[in-house]
Scaffold this motif. Structure first.
Motif, PDB file in Angstrom:
ATOM      1  N   LEU A  16      42.663  41.851  29.428  1.00  0.00           N
ATOM      2  CA  LEU A  16      42.831  41.323  30.913  1.00  0.00           C
ATOM      3  C   LEU A  16      43.557  42.073  31.888  1.00  0.00           C
ATOM      4  O   LEU A  16      43.407  42.281  32.992  1.00  0.00           O
ATOM      5  CB  LEU A  16      43.573  39.948  30.877  1.00  0.00           C
ATOM      6  N   SER A  19      41.803  45.434  32.500  1.00  0.00           N
ATOM      7  CA  SER A  19      40.829  44.875  33.575  1.00  0.00           C
ATOM      8  C   SER A  19      41.330  44.740  34.865  1.00  0.00           C
ATOM      9  O   SER A  19      40.789  44.939  35.936  1.00  0.00           O
ATOM     10  CB  SER A  19      39.792  43.809  33.212  1.00  0.00           C
ATOM     11  N   ALA A  20      42.242  43.970  35.081  1.00  0.00           N
ATOM     12  CA  ALA A  20      42.810  43.542  36.362  1.00  0.00           C
ATOM     13  C   ALA A  20      43.267  44.800  37.319  1.00  0.00           C
ATOM     14  O   ALA A  20      42.893  45.144  38.248  1.00  0.00           O
ATOM     15  CB  ALA A  20      44.063  42.522  36.091  1.00  0.00           C
ATOM     16  N   GLN A  23      40.211  46.400  38.251  1.00  0.00           N
ATOM     17  CA  GLN A  23      39.559  45.946  38.992  1.00  0.00           C
ATOM     18  C   GLN A  23      40.220  46.406  40.462  1.00  0.00           C
ATOM     19  O   GLN A  23      39.502  46.560  41.530  1.00  0.00           O
ATOM     20  CB  GLN A  23      39.582  44.451  39.015  1.00  0.00           C
TER      21      GLN A  23
ATOM     22  N   GLU B 316      45.466  37.127  38.064  1.00  0.00           N
ATOM     23  CA  GLU B 316      45.462  38.208  38.818  1.00  0.00           C
ATOM     24  C   GLU B 316      44.145  38.939  39.212  1.00  0.00           C
ATOM     25  O   GLU B 316      43.972  39.332  40.324  1.00  0.00           O
ATOM     26  CB  GLU B 316      46.217  39.495  38.196  1.00  0.00           C
ATOM     27  N   ASP B 317      43.186  38.760  38.279  1.00  0.00           N
ATOM     28  CA  ASP B 317      41.932  39.210  38.794  1.00  0.00           C
ATOM     29  C   ASP B 317      40.813  38.058  39.139  1.00  0.00           C
ATOM     30  O   ASP B 317      39.660  38.481  39.002  1.00  0.00           O
ATOM     31  CB  ASP B 317      41.452  39.847  37.534  1.00  0.00           C
TER      32      ASP B 317
END
Lengths: 487, 437
Positions: A16, A19-20, A23, B316-317
């Motif tokens: 995550l 990926s964050a 992104q 966060e995402d």
């Protein structure tokens, strides 16, 4: 089973994080390249047409257009055409355009603690050294129409650190974010935060430190300026005699006092955190006595009680729309503060002090109309032109006028309607936020995230979490009752 | 095993024991006729140019072409709209005055199990937060306790009264459980950092805490059964009184709903499974990621008290508008929603939480329902408040527009049929300093 779940979630957590980051990176690249990759965007011109334009300086233009050329507003009005046939054209029929929103009190993108809280005077530290351009909150604020933030040091110290005025150019190198000729500023703080009276119990227990009273706060600032004046005089004496006296010895350089000397010379703006009427008047009077000007009073929740005194000092007030009662010194705060100060001639802005609130400052402005009946344009100025004036950058930003930077926001409805949605945020003619594009990208980002998790899983195989690894899910943000705190 | 008959009988007893609501207890409940108004009833069609008659605290008539009863005070509402007063489904209103002054804060009791505490004894009717909230159109709130795993019992209160009893519409309205791991604290800049723990450790702790709630509820069920048995057969041994278990009996019997506070997807799923297992009547509160569990919530008929809406995405995402869009996605999936501010000083901003949700996908009329009739239904008081209907309590606001819009002004305010002055600490300070020479 539990162990296995734990292992999987540990892996997920890492993925995550990856990926964050990916992104954020992708969004950044995406927004930066958008202007460069679309054929029409190679043009030096961007034309926004058929919009209702709230200029913030000269009223509302219905069915109007804005031409931005080389990042600056080249024309505004009802009869504006692009010169370049390849100009990028945004049809804003039925939509509203405002200047980019400016937040006069922010701590966004500060990497780590906003307070160098070890001393009562920390005028030597600089926020500009710790701006983190990858903070995901930056994009979220762009999505609320924010284009400029006054990033301030915290309020733990009577005299805090130096500020940075930035544009939220997410995706650009951070050195391009600073508004180059923005007058430098510094954070001061009065009242409960510098005396740390709320920080002596429970989770907040921290060591006592001078000052612990409002008396001590005044004395801390007075003492610092008296030292600064001595230091300034030493330098002046040295400068005066160095040409005639080869053996003249320069005073020892003091970074803490350098910043205070800049204040005394009118080269650095004071942005002072304050709440109560008495402490506001104290600081203004101290300035009169020692020869410094207070550029803005921040929070200034009891400003309405002494608006006359504030106006007489030509000091700005940057306040919250409706915060109150979260601490003793905020108990007399009223949402009519902005309107009352404005009615007495104070230049007033509405700020956020919060990444969350900074996403909807356009709605905070509407509250100035609700509470105290400020006019629509004056209310809009409180989040655009007025903070620009307070920060000394109104020649560049704050209104939709020819010659200013092409910083604008396109809203789906009137920006003061609770049902409005910011659809596009443009800085210097470049689109940094585009809701349509954001929505389009979501499926792709989701797919990418799943792919990253899958790959991570394949690479790592089943093994336990590393010692000290963080739990997968971040805790929710502080509830609104935790607001302001020590910032 | 409990039978439906027993449940029904118990409910009847509870209903009979509930204190009678008398608006006249407040004094000064006169007869009013609001005329020429656009009446947004919420549960029925909008009535243009209508009249509302208020008498003895209740709405006695609503419609077109009604004549004002003799002696009624007539309010001409030409150009104005009437809405039911708004309901905030999660607050600490009346329990806190100044956040940082411990002596003025009564929100959180010590200890993990506070099932036996109930807010209705600690509400401060003179809190300055109350007028501040109601002059912005909020007439009813759920005031809830915050501390521990089982936080205690909330009450639904009307925002006017001399003593708490005047205000209470329903108490207990619900039992509140802070789901372990939902972490209602947060990050702070000062003070010692929370030690970082491994995922496994966090899970173990969570399991342990959930298990402790499970055990309590099972104990409460057994305690209740034993109590009933002894009531029937006095020869059975006497039990020691346990106030905490006593308070949980109506919860395990499904007579009092349980508001479970949880934000993250995994916590919500765990809470749903737990509620299923324990056969408790669950209401989800917070629910930042509830949209990810919408189908399950719909299938189990679990309402969600969404909010605060005005906060950052949980992860966060997450999409930047994840929290704004949450309510709309839930409503679309058929989940019943209401809004909560989770605040006291900022209850007045309830309509803007609903409004932001409406900006990001929730239908406007659904947003209005989520601050009026939906919470009334969720808390079982839809026969009393939440819409403009004959026989309901006259909690009404007369506005110059949509109450979810910031620029809208409240022109008249009625609570329990009493006209409430539109003043607060804030208007008083405003008037005083506006007049400063």
């Amino acid at each position: 089973m539990k162990t296995r779940n734990a292992i999987i979630s540990a892996i997920l957590m890492l993925a995550l994080a990856v990926s964050a980051f990916a992104q954020t990176g992708q969004r950044a690249v995406g927004s930066a390249s958008r202007a460069g990759s679309v054929p029409s965007a190679q043009s030096r011109e961007l034309l926004i047409q058929n919009a209702t334009i709230l200029t913030a300086s000269h009223g509302t233009i219905k069915n109007g257009s804005i031409l931005i050329r080389d990042g600056k507003i080249a024309a505004v009005g009802t009869d504006v055409k692009a010169r370049d046939p390849n100009a990028r054209i945004i049809d804003a029929t039925g939509k509203y355009v405002t200047p980019g929103i400016i937040d006069c009190h922010s701590h966004t993108a500060v990497d780590g603690n906003v307070n160098e809280g070890t001393l009562s005077v920390t005028s030597m530290v600089r926020i500009q050294d710790v701006i983190n351009p990858y903070d995901p909150d930056l994009y979220r604020q762009l999505a609320g129409g924010l284009t400029v933030a006054n990033v301030l040091h915290g309020s733990a110290n009577s005299i805090g650190g130096q500020n940075a005025v930035i544009k939220l150019k997410v995706g650009k190198p951070v050195n391009e974010w600073f508004i180059q000729d923005a007058p430098p500023g510094i954070k001061f703080a009065l009242g409960e935060n510098p005396k740390r009276s709320n920080r002596q119990v429970g989770n907040f227990a921290i060591p006592q430190r001078y000052p612990a009273t409002r008396m001590g706060v005044e004395e801390t600032i007075r003492g610092a300026f008296i030292r600064a004046k001595d230091y300034m005089r030493e330098w002046q004496e040295y400068e005066a005699k160095k040409s005639s006296d080869k053996n003249a010895i320069p005073p020892r350089r003091d970074l803490q006092l350098d910043a205070l000397v800049e204040i005394l010379q009118g080269k650095r703006f004071i942005h002072s955190h304050c709440y109560r009427a008495d402490e506001i008047v104290m600081l203004l009077n101290l300035g009169d006595e020692l020869g410094f000007h207070v550029q803005t009073l921040q929070h200034v929740l009891e400003g309405y009680k002494v608006a006359k005194e504030i106006a007489a000092h030509k000091t700005g007030g940057s306040t919250f729309s409706d915060w109150w009662a979260y601490k003793m010194e905020a108990y007399d705060a009223i949402p009519y503060n902005a309107a009352l100060m404005a009615s007495r001639g104070v230049v007033v802005s509405l700020n956020s002090d919060s990444e969350e609130l900074a996403r909807r400052l356009y709605l905070e402005a509407a509250k100035a109309m609700k509470y105290g009946g400020v006019s629509e344009e004056e209310a809009l100025r409180m989040v655009t032109l007025n903070p620009a004036i307070q920060l000394g950058i109104d020649k560049h930003v704050g209104s939709i006028d020819v010659g200013k930077d092409g910083d604008v926001v396109i809203f789906s409805q009137h920006p003061f309607s609770v049902y409005t949605v910011p659809e596009m945020t443009i800085i210097e003619g470049e689109v940094y936020f585009d809701r349509a594009k954001d929505l389009q990208q979501r499926a792709e980002l989701k797919r990418e995230k799943e792919e990253l998790i899958k790959r991570e899983r394949e690479q790592r195989g089943p093994r336990g979490p590393r010692p000290g690894e963080r739990p997968e899910e971040p805790q929710p943000r502080p509830t609104p009752t935790d607001r302001e705190g020590q910032r | 095993m409990r039978t439906k008959a027993i449940l029904f009988a118990t409910l009847l007893v509870i209903a009979a024991a509930a204190p009678m609501l008398t608006a006249s207890a407040q004094g000064g409940a006169e007869t009013y006729a609001i005329r020429n108004a656009r009446i947004v009833t919420v549960t029925g069609p909008v009535i243009e140019n209508g009249t509302i008659v208020i008498s003895d605290g209740k709405i006695t008539a609503v419609g077109k072409n009604l004549s004002a009863p003799a002696g009624a005070k007539v309010i001409d509402a030409t150009g104005l709209s009437v809405y039911p007063g708004m309901i905030d489904s999660g607050t600490t209103l009346g329990l806190v005055e100044i956040g940082s002054v411990a002596g003025s804060v009564d929100t959180a009791e010590i200890g993990d199990n506070n099932a036996n505490i109930h807010v209705d004894v600690a509400i401060q009717p003179d809190s300055t937060h109350i007028p501040v909230a109601r002059v912005n159109g909020i007439t009813t709130v759920l005031t809830e306790p915050r501390g521990g795993l089982i936080a205690g019992q909330s009450a639904l209160i009307n925002l006017d009264g001399w003593v708490p009893r005047d205000m209470v519409l329903k108490s207990p309205a619900a039992m509140h459980i802070n789901w372990p791991g939902s972490g209602r604290g947060g990050e702070f800049e000062f003070g010692p950092a929370q030690p970082q723990r491994s995922v496994a450790e966090v899970r173990r702790e969570q399991e342990r805490r959930v298990e402790s709630i499970r055990k309590l509820l099972k104990d409460a069920a057994a305690y209740g059964d034993a109590k009933d048995a002894r009531a029937k057969d006095p020869s059975l041994p006497k039990q020691d009184v346990d106030l905490k278990l006593e308070a949980l009996i109506p919860v395990v019997r499904g007579q009092v709903p349980v508001v479970i506070h949880a934000d993250m997807e995994r916590d919500i799923k765990a809470a749903i499974a737990f509620a299923d297992e324990m056969k408790i009547k669950m209401i989800l509160a917070g629910g930042a990621e509830a949209y990810k569990v919408a189908d399950q919530l719909r299938a189990k008929n679990i309402p969600v008290l969404v909010g605060p809406v005005l906060r950052m995405p949980a992860k966060e995402d997450d999409p930047y508008d994840a929290v704004y869009a949450n309510a709309g996605l839930l409503a679309k999936a058929g989940v019943k929603i209401a809004f909560q501010t989770m605040d006291s000083a900022y209850v007045r901003n309830l309509p803007y939480h609903a409004g932001m949700a409406a900006a990001f996908g929730l239908a406007k009329d659904e947003a209005l329902k989520a601050v009026t009739i939906n919470p009334a239904e969720i808390f079982g008081v839809a026969d009393k408040i939440g819409s403009i209907e004959q026989g309901k309590i006259a909690d009404l606001i007369v506005t110059d527009g949509d109450p979810l819009e910031i620029r809208t002004q409240i022109k008249f305010l009625f609570i329990n049929g009493r006209q409430i002055p539109l003043t607060s600490k804030h208007t008083e300070l405003y008037e005083r300093y506006k007049a400063r020479p």
